[in-house]
Design a protein around this motif. Structure first.
Motif, PDB file in Angstrom:
ATOM      1  N   TYR A   1      26.849   4.592   0.188  1.00  0.00           N
ATOM      2  CA  TYR A   1      27.382   5.626   1.086  1.00  0.00           C
ATOM      3  C   TYR A   1      26.786   5.547   2.491  1.00  0.00           C
ATOM      4  CZ  TYR A   1      22.935   7.958   0.158  1.00  0.00           C
ATOM      5  OH  TYR A   1      21.611   8.222   0.055  1.00  0.00           O
ATOM      6  N   SER A   2      25.616   4.869   2.613  1.00  0.00           N
ATOM      7  CA  SER A   2      24.915   4.933   3.906  1.00  0.00           C
ATOM      8  C   SER A   2      25.193   3.702   4.781  1.00  0.00           C
ATOM      9  CB  SER A   2      23.410   5.019   3.658  1.00  0.00           C
ATOM     10  OG  SER A   2      22.977   3.827   3.045  1.00  0.00           O
ATOM     11  N   LEU A   3      24.953   3.865   6.084  1.00  0.00           N
ATOM     12  CA  LEU A   3      25.069   2.729   7.008  1.00  0.00           C
ATOM     13  C   LEU A   3      24.053   1.656   6.622  1.00  0.00           C
ATOM     14  CD1 LEU A   3      26.218   1.410   9.531  1.00  0.00           C
ATOM     15  CD2 LEU A   3      24.578   2.697  10.896  1.00  0.00           C
TER      16      LEU A   3
ATOM     17  N   ALA B   1      12.295  -6.427  -0.586  1.00  0.00           N
ATOM     18  CA  ALA B   1      13.094  -6.652   0.629  1.00  0.00           C
ATOM     19  C   ALA B   1      12.195  -7.149   1.763  1.00  0.00           C
ATOM     20  CB  ALA B   1      13.811  -5.365   1.030  1.00  0.00           C
ATOM     21  N   VAL B   2      11.030  -6.500   1.929  1.00  0.00           N
ATOM     22  CA  VAL B   2      10.143  -6.894   3.034  1.00  0.00           C
ATOM     23  C   VAL B   2       9.487  -8.254   2.729  1.00  0.00           C
ATOM     24  CG1 VAL B   2       8.044  -6.291   4.314  1.00  0.00           C
ATOM     25  CG2 VAL B   2       9.752  -4.527   3.818  1.00  0.00           C
ATOM     26  N   THR B   3       9.019  -8.432   1.485  1.00  0.00           N
ATOM     27  CA  THR B   3       8.330  -9.688   1.150  1.00  0.00           C
ATOM     28  C   THR B   3       9.293 -10.872   1.194  1.00  0.00           C
ATOM     29  OG1 THR B   3       6.991  -8.399  -0.364  1.00  0.00           O
ATOM     30  CG2 THR B   3       6.806 -10.775  -0.559  1.00  0.00           C
TER      31      THR B   3
ATOM     32  N   SER C   1      18.442  -3.400   9.240  1.00  0.00           N
ATOM     33  CA  SER C   1      18.709  -2.675   7.998  1.00  0.00           C
ATOM     34  C   SER C   1      17.416  -2.107   7.402  1.00  0.00           C
ATOM     35  CB  SER C   1      19.402  -3.616   7.011  1.00  0.00           C
ATOM     36  OG  SER C   1      19.475  -3.027   5.763  1.00  0.00           O
ATOM     37  N   ALA C   2      16.354  -2.915   7.428  1.00  0.00           N
ATOM     38  CA  ALA C   2      15.073  -2.440   6.873  1.00  0.00           C
ATOM     39  C   ALA C   2      14.574  -1.213   7.634  1.00  0.00           C
ATOM     40  CB  ALA C   2      14.033  -3.559   6.936  1.00  0.00           C
ATOM     41  N   LEU C   3      14.720  -1.227   8.973  1.00  0.00           N
ATOM     42  CA  LEU C   3      14.248  -0.080   9.765  1.00  0.00           C
ATOM     43  C   LEU C   3      15.051   1.182   9.419  1.00  0.00           C
ATOM     44  CD1 LEU C   3      13.632  -1.757  13.262  1.00  0.00           C
ATOM     45  CD2 LEU C   3      11.995  -1.332  11.420  1.00  0.00           C
TER      46      LEU C   3
ATOM     47  N   ARG D   1       0.840  -1.208   0.000  1.00  0.00           N
ATOM     48  CA  ARG D   1       0.000   0.000   0.000  1.00  0.00           C
ATOM     49  C   ARG D   1       0.877   1.261   0.000  1.00  0.00           C
ATOM     50  NH1 ARG D   1      -4.759   2.441   0.370  1.00  0.00           N
ATOM     51  NH2 ARG D   1      -5.049   4.128   1.869  1.00  0.00           N
ATOM     52  N   TRP D   2       1.995   1.182   0.730  1.00  0.00           N
ATOM     53  CA  TRP D   2       2.903   2.352   0.761  1.00  0.00           C
ATOM     54  C   TRP D   2       3.351   2.709  -0.660  1.00  0.00           C
ATOM     55  CZ3 TRP D   2       8.671   2.263   2.734  1.00  0.00           C
ATOM     56  CH2 TRP D   2       9.167   3.575   2.742  1.00  0.00           C
ATOM     57  N   VAL D   3       3.892   1.718  -1.388  1.00  0.00           N
ATOM     58  CA  VAL D   3       4.455   2.047  -2.703  1.00  0.00           C
ATOM     59  C   VAL D   3       3.368   2.345  -3.733  1.00  0.00           C
ATOM     60  CG1 VAL D   3       6.592   0.770  -2.312  1.00  0.00           C
ATOM     61  CG2 VAL D   3       4.723  -0.372  -3.488  1.00  0.00           C
TER      62      VAL D   3
HETATM   63  C1  HEM Z   1      19.720   1.551  -0.636  1.00  0.00           C
HETATM   64  C2  HEM Z   1      20.034  -2.978   1.080  1.00  0.00           C
HETATM   65  C3  HEM Z   1      15.509  -2.659   2.798  1.00  0.00           C
HETATM   66  C4  HEM Z   1      15.446   2.026   1.552  1.00  0.00           C
HETATM   67  C5  HEM Z   1      20.185   0.292  -0.350  1.00  0.00           C
HETATM   68  C6  HEM Z   1      21.469  -0.237  -0.733  1.00  0.00           C
HETATM   69  C7  HEM Z   1      21.569  -1.484  -0.242  1.00  0.00           C
HETATM   70  C8  HEM Z   1      20.336  -1.778   0.437  1.00  0.00           C
HETATM   71  C9  HEM Z   1      22.758  -2.431  -0.374  1.00  0.00           C
HETATM   72  C10 HEM Z   1      22.560   0.531  -1.517  1.00  0.00           C
HETATM   73  C11 HEM Z   1      22.206   0.699  -2.976  1.00  0.00           C
HETATM   74  C12 HEM Z   1      23.183   1.607  -3.670  1.00  0.00           C
HETATM   75  O1  HEM Z   1      24.089   2.124  -3.026  1.00  0.00           O
HETATM   76  O2  HEM Z   1      23.011   1.834  -4.883  1.00  0.00           O
HETATM   77  C13 HEM Z   1      18.836  -3.273   1.686  1.00  0.00           C
HETATM   78  C14 HEM Z   1      18.510  -4.543   2.297  1.00  0.00           C
HETATM   79  C15 HEM Z   1      17.246  -4.461   2.767  1.00  0.00           C
HETATM   80  C16 HEM Z   1      16.765  -3.110   2.478  1.00  0.00           C
HETATM   81  C17 HEM Z   1      19.403  -5.751   2.381  1.00  0.00           C
HETATM   82  C18 HEM Z   1      16.522  -5.578   3.462  1.00  0.00           C
HETATM   83  C19 HEM Z   1      15.672  -5.427   4.373  1.00  0.00           C
HETATM   84  C20 HEM Z   1      15.082  -1.375   2.580  1.00  0.00           C
HETATM   85  C21 HEM Z   1      13.792  -0.876   2.932  1.00  0.00           C
HETATM   86  C22 HEM Z   1      13.769   0.428   2.585  1.00  0.00           C
HETATM   87  C23 HEM Z   1      15.060   0.765   2.017  1.00  0.00           C
HETATM   88  C24 HEM Z   1      12.649  -1.677   3.570  1.00  0.00           C
HETATM   89  C25 HEM Z   1      12.594   1.347   2.754  1.00  0.00           C
HETATM   90  C26 HEM Z   1      12.249   2.163   1.834  1.00  0.00           C
HETATM   91  C27 HEM Z   1      16.609   2.298   0.894  1.00  0.00           C
HETATM   92  C28 HEM Z   1      16.971   3.614   0.396  1.00  0.00           C
HETATM   93  C29 HEM Z   1      18.183   3.477  -0.266  1.00  0.00           C
HETATM   94  C30 HEM Z   1      18.575   2.085  -0.144  1.00  0.00           C
HETATM   95  C31 HEM Z   1      16.166   4.894   0.579  1.00  0.00           C
HETATM   96  C32 HEM Z   1      18.977   4.578  -0.992  1.00  0.00           C
HETATM   97  C33 HEM Z   1      19.830   5.327  -0.038  1.00  0.00           C
HETATM   98  C34 HEM Z   1      20.984   4.495   0.474  1.00  0.00           C
HETATM   99  O3  HEM Z   1      21.818   4.028  -0.319  1.00  0.00           O
HETATM  100  O4  HEM Z   1      21.013   4.278   1.691  1.00  0.00           O
HETATM  101  N1  HEM Z   1      19.511  -0.679   0.370  1.00  0.00           N
HETATM  102  N2  HEM Z   1      17.756  -2.424   1.822  1.00  0.00           N
HETATM  103  N3  HEM Z   1      15.824  -0.360   2.021  1.00  0.00           N
HETATM  104  N4  HEM Z   1      17.600   1.383   0.562  1.00  0.00           N
HETATM  105 FE1  HEM Z   1      17.682  -0.498   1.191  1.00  0.00          FE
END
Ligand code: HEM
Ligand code: HEM
Length: 270
Positions: free
Chosen positions: A115-117, A52-54, A171-173, A27-29
């Motif tokens: 770049y992010s944690l 990621a959530v599913t 990570s999801a949070l 619903r969010w997306v």
């Molecule tokens: C980016 C992993 C869940 C939001 C990323 C990236 C990774 C990652 C590796 C870096 C992509 C890049 O640098 O091009 C994961 C994993 C998840 C997860 C393993 C498993 C739960 C989520 C969820 C959200 C989210 C639920 C909610 C919206 C984001 C956002 C970015 C991002 C906003 C872009 C900003 C950033 O690089 O931090 N994610 N993610 N992620 N993810 Fe996730």
């Protein structure tokens, strides 16, 4: 009996909360965000939280507790291993597609990668998950490793499985918080628009799902009874100690030190 009823109640709650979390992210997306497409834009990014959530949270959680479902105790251990491994592989595939979506979105939009944690912790979780699958298949599924190797590896497998699952939730949070901070500009996240409240609830649902799965998976008395105990229960007469109830190596009772069921059964570990 009372014990089994509590297990069933918790399994039901875990499944329901996880399923509602999946509905929330959908619903969010679809409702609050742009929807879904594979176009290098915001719609492509949306596959990232959805899959990621599913996959990485809901399916992985179900895979972890699948041995605990009482109605699967009739199935052979080999069958249960295949289901456990299959669900984990499916979770892995969805997690990888979710990563491809976010990397592709970043590359098209010229946004820096990693770049992010959140991204560091998320990528580390995927790498550990891959290792867990490879080691799990090699040690528990392929009939090549001796019993003492399986016995020594089991506590490590269980601990690392629970650790990876917890890391994915953390990570999801972080990802959810980041997205709300980036995505909500007018009104801002701090002004608590309806989307912010809705997605905060999604974060709570994911946390509760994680807690329920961890609780179920760490109760020794809810473990699947060993093959031999099952044989005894089904035939309602005791099987002689040391009797094999199955034929293949992979289907033999797994060597699990400290298994409650095995202690009840009085059988020594392989
Ligand atoms: C980016 C992993 C869940 C939001 C990323 C990236 C990774 C990652 C590796 C870096 C992509 C890049 O640098 O091009 C994961 C994993 C998840 C997860 C393993 C498993 C739960 C989520 C969820 C959200 C989210 C639920 C909610 C919206 C984001 C956002 C970015 C991002 C906003 C872009 C900003 C950033 O690089 O931090 N994610 N993610 N992620 N993810 Fe996730
Ligand atoms: C048990 C996690 C992949 C075989 C477990 C447990 C966890 C877990 C947390 C403890 C469950 C419980 O005590 O009820 C994972 C994760 C995986 C993975 C996260 C993927 C990354 C595999 C694979 C195999 C495997 C590929 C190969 C067959 C087993 C076996 C048990 C087990 C035999 C013991 C079940 C029992 O209590 O009798 N796994 N696992 N796992 N896993 Fe995995």
């Amino acid at each position: 009996m009372e014990n089994q009823r509590s297990l069933l109640v918790l399994l039901f709650f875990a499944f329901a909360v996880g399923f509602i979390a999946v509905v929330f992210v959908l619903r969010w997306v679809l409702h609050f965000r742009e929807g879904l497409a594979w176009d290098g834009g915001a719609k492509e990014f949306n596959w990232h939280p959805l899959l990621a959530v599913t996959g990485f949270i809901f399916l992985q959680g179900i895979a972890i507790v699948v041995y605990r479902l009482p109605w699967t105790w009739k199935c052979s251990k080999l069958m249960m291993k295949l289901i456990h491994a299959g669900l984990n592989v499916l979770a892995f595939i969805l997690a990888v597609i979710s990563l491809v979506a976010v990397f592709d979105f970043h590359n098209v939009q010229n946004i820096p990668n990693m770049y992010s944690l959140h991204s560091w912790v998320g990528l580390a979780a995927i790498i550990l998950f891959t290792l867990q699958i490879v080691l799990g298949v090699c040690i528990f599924l392929l009939p090549v490793s001796p019993g003492y190797v399986r016995a020594a590896f089991m506590p490590i497998h269980v601990f690392s499985g629970l650790f990876i699952f917890t890391t994915v939730i953390a990570s999801a949070l972080m990802g959810i918080t980041e997205k709300l901070i980036f995505g909500l500009t007018d009104p801002k996240y701090k002004d608590s628009p309806p989307e912010a409240t809705f997605v905060n609830v999604l974060g709570l649902l994911i946390t509760v799902f994680g807690a329920l799965i961890l609780w179920i998976a760490t109760r020794p008395s809810w473990k699947r009874p060993s093959e031999q105990l099952l044989h005894t229960l089904h035939n309602s007469e005791p099987a002689p100690v040391g009797t094999k109830t199955d034929t293949t190596m992979s289907e033999r009772p797994d060597p699990e030190p400290n298994s409650e069921a095995r202690r009840r059964n009085g059988k020594t570990e392989e």
